[in-house]
Design a protein around this motif. Structure first.
Motif, PDB file in Angstrom:
ATOM      1  N   UNK A  98       0.845  -1.187   0.000  1.00  0.00           N
ATOM      2  CA  UNK A  98       0.000   0.000   0.000  1.00  0.00           C
ATOM      3  C   UNK A  98       0.886   1.245   0.000  1.00  0.00           C
ATOM      4  N   UNK A  99       0.652   2.114  -0.955  1.00  0.00           N
ATOM      5  CA  UNK A  99       1.397   3.365  -1.039  1.00  0.00           C
ATOM      6  C   UNK A  99       0.434   4.531  -0.900  1.00  0.00           C
ATOM      7  N   UNK A 100       0.934   5.666  -0.410  1.00  0.00           N
ATOM      8  CA  UNK A 100       0.052   6.824  -0.271  1.00  0.00           C
ATOM      9  C   UNK A 100      -0.534   7.243  -1.613  1.00  0.00           C
ATOM     10  N   UNK A 101      -1.815   7.630  -1.585  1.00  0.00           N
ATOM     11  CA  UNK A 101      -2.492   8.062  -2.806  1.00  0.00           C
ATOM     12  C   UNK A 101      -2.233   9.537  -3.094  1.00  0.00           C
ATOM     13  N   UNK A 102      -1.882  10.296  -2.073  1.00  0.00           N
ATOM     14  CA  UNK A 102      -1.604  11.721  -2.287  1.00  0.00           C
ATOM     15  C   UNK A 102      -0.098  11.944  -2.322  1.00  0.00           C
ATOM     16  N   UNK A 103       0.303  12.978  -3.000  1.00  0.00           N
ATOM     17  CA  UNK A 103       1.711  13.376  -3.123  1.00  0.00           C
ATOM     18  C   UNK A 103       2.568  12.229  -3.665  1.00  0.00           C
ATOM     19  N   UNK A 104       2.071  11.562  -4.688  1.00  0.00           N
ATOM     20  CA  UNK A 104       2.777  10.412  -5.262  1.00  0.00           C
ATOM     21  C   UNK A 104       4.110  10.809  -5.889  1.00  0.00           C
ATOM     22  N   UNK A 105       4.237  12.057  -6.303  1.00  0.00           N
ATOM     23  CA  UNK A 105       5.513  12.515  -6.863  1.00  0.00           C
ATOM     24  C   UNK A 105       6.636  12.478  -5.840  1.00  0.00           C
ATOM     25  N   UNK A 108       6.428   7.880  -4.220  1.00  0.00           N
ATOM     26  CA  UNK A 108       6.852   6.768  -5.076  1.00  0.00           C
ATOM     27  C   UNK A 108       8.356   6.723  -5.295  1.00  0.00           C
ATOM     28  N   UNK A 109       9.004   7.840  -5.663  1.00  0.00           N
ATOM     29  CA  UNK A 109      10.464   7.770  -5.806  1.00  0.00           C
ATOM     30  C   UNK A 109      11.173   7.449  -4.482  1.00  0.00           C
ATOM     31  N   UNK A 110      10.644   7.985  -3.376  1.00  0.00           N
ATOM     32  CA  UNK A 110      11.271   7.735  -2.076  1.00  0.00           C
ATOM     33  C   UNK A 110      11.209   6.255  -1.723  1.00  0.00           C
TER      34      UNK A 110
END
Length: 135
Positions: A98-105, A108-110
């Motif tokens: 599960x990854x955060x849906x907000x601030x994916x920019x 995701x790279x982090x």
């Protein structure tokens, strides 16, 4: 979220420890009770660090620690254990996927970089002749 709320949240998150976590302490208690002796946070005896540095100069051993600073190190057996959080290290369990849906920019790279760093550290350990286990 207001700036004050975000500041309060960041202050709270900064108090979360990355060492001596509950799962890590529980594992240490179990292993110690079973008779195993270990070193913590990837630290090795100076003699062993010198041997590894001379035989593998291409692999960084910063501060006399193994790559990735394993939580538990069994230096005589050349085994290392990592106790990682599923979210931060992208494990394949429901929490890790599960990854955060907000601030994916940002996220995701982090998180992808964390996964790549973990794999690089495991590869370095294998090249040094160490076996590792990730919990």
């Amino acid at each position: 979220m207001s700036a004050a709320q975000r500041s309060a949240l960041m202050s709270l998150m900064s108090r979360i420890s990355s060492k001596d976590t509950g799962p890590e302490l529980a594992l240490r208690r179990l292993l110690h009770a079973a008779g195993y002796r270990y070193r913590v946070h990837g630290i090795l005896p100076a003699r062993q660090v010198a041997q590894l540095r001379s035989s593998h100069p291409e692999i960084p051993l910063r501060g006399g620690k193994l790559p990735g600073s394993p939580d538990l190190v069994f230096s005589a057996r050349r085994k290392a254990i990592f106790v990682n959080g599923c979210f931060w290290h992208g494990h394949d369990c429901p929490v890790g996927q599960r990854r955060p849906a907000s601030n994916t920019g940002y996220w995701n790279p982090k998180l992808d970089a964390n996964i790549a760093r973990d794999q690089r550290n495991l590869d370095h350990l294998a090249a040094l002749g160490w076996e590792s286990l990730t919990l």
